[in-house]
Design a protein around this motif. Structure first.
Motif, PDB file in Angstrom:
ATOM      1  N   GLU A   1       0.741  -1.260   0.021  1.00 34.23           N
ATOM      2  CA  GLU A   1       0.046   0.005   0.037  1.00 34.23           C
ATOM      3  C   GLU A   1       1.015   1.171  -0.050  1.00 34.23           C
ATOM      4  OE1 GLU A   1       1.186  -1.077   4.181  1.00 34.23           O
ATOM      5  OE2 GLU A   1      -0.016  -2.214   2.411  1.00 34.23           O
TER       6      GLU A   1
ATOM      7  N   LYS B   1       8.896   1.041  -7.923  1.00 37.28           N
ATOM      8  CA  LYS B   1       8.068   2.051  -8.738  1.00 37.28           C
ATOM      9  C   LYS B   1       7.790   1.419 -10.050  1.00 37.28           C
ATOM     10  CE  LYS B   1      12.661   4.439  -9.522  1.00 37.28           C
ATOM     11  NZ  LYS B   1      13.457   3.236  -8.884  1.00 37.28           N
TER      12      LYS B   1
ATOM     13  N   ASN C   1       3.382   4.084  -4.297  1.00 36.40           N
ATOM     14  CA  ASN C   1       2.484   5.206  -4.780  1.00 36.40           C
ATOM     15  C   ASN C   1       2.724   5.260  -6.442  1.00 36.40           C
ATOM     16  OD1 ASN C   1       4.480   6.797  -4.473  1.00 36.40           O
ATOM     17  ND2 ASN C   1       3.684   7.920  -2.567  1.00 36.40           N
ATOM     18  N   THR C   2       3.660   4.787  -6.964  1.00 33.60           N
ATOM     19  CA  THR C   2       3.843   5.125  -8.400  1.00 33.60           C
ATOM     20  C   THR C   2       3.273   4.186  -9.302  1.00 33.60           C
ATOM     21  OG1 THR C   2       5.823   4.139  -8.288  1.00 33.60           O
ATOM     22  CG2 THR C   2       6.030   6.337  -7.618  1.00 33.60           C
TER      23      THR C   2
END
Length: 193
Positions: free
Chosen positions: A110, A145, A113-114
């Motif tokens: 979680e 990422k 975020n990319t």
């Protein structure tokens, strides 16, 4: 190490009847066991054990007072009744390598975020002697990422010289893919511009 109590099973009683009475049936097999030992285990005890251990976990199995160092080899579920039906165990012999699997758990997905983390492989097959068995592999994906890939050869288990991997080291365990906006959202953005 967790201990599970079991009793030798009377083969004249059908497995279906034992399951109705609240038992899970199973077998213990191994090189030093002639044939196999049919067992029955209280369903509640089996369910409790499986909350923290799964296929590939090493436990102690107490069969009528005789304690065996075993590997949980197979767990069969009845998905319609949402219950465990059968558990099979392999008795371990010190110094003798056995086939096993280790479940892969991705941690902190979680926090990526990319992109979106996708787990492609859920277990790794390997051979090791009882002293070096691994039942789970935790992989921290923080810092990954879009475009990043974790392969089996990147896992700690692949670098352990006491373990013979059976799963392809080049197999993908997890990838991070870019999140694309839905086509309708893109069209609405263009219309509003």
């Amino acid at each position: 190490m967790n201990t599970l109590k079991a009793e030798k099973r009377d083969m004249s009683v059908k497995a279906k009847r034992l399951r109705r009475e609240g038992y899970v049936t199973g077998n213990v097999f191994g090189r030093e066991i002639e044939g196999s030992i049919p067992v029955k285990i209280e369903k509640t005890a089996a369910e409790k054990l499986l909350k923290t251990n799964g296929k590939g976990s090493q436990i102690l199995l107490d069969v009528d007072g005789a304690v065996h160092n075993v590997l949980i080899k197979e767990v069969q579920y009845d998905s319609m009744k949402n219950q465990i039906d059968e558990m099979d165990f392999q008795a371990l012999v010190k110094g003798e390598k056995v086939h096993s699997t280790a479940e892969i758990f991705l941690l902190n997905h979680e926090m990526v975020n990319t992109g979106v983390v996708q787990q492609l492989l859920h277990e790794v097959a390997y051979r090791a002697d009882p002293a070096h068995l691994v039942d789970k592999i935790e992989v921290d994906v923080v810092g990954m990422k879009a475009g990043d890939i974790i392969k089996v050869k990147d896992l700690a288990i692949a670098k352990d010289e006491n373990i013979d991997l059976q799963t392809d080291p080049e197999a993908d365990v997890a990838t991070v893919t870019e999140v694309h906006a839905a086509p309708e959202a893109e069209e609405e953005a263009e219309e509003n511009a």
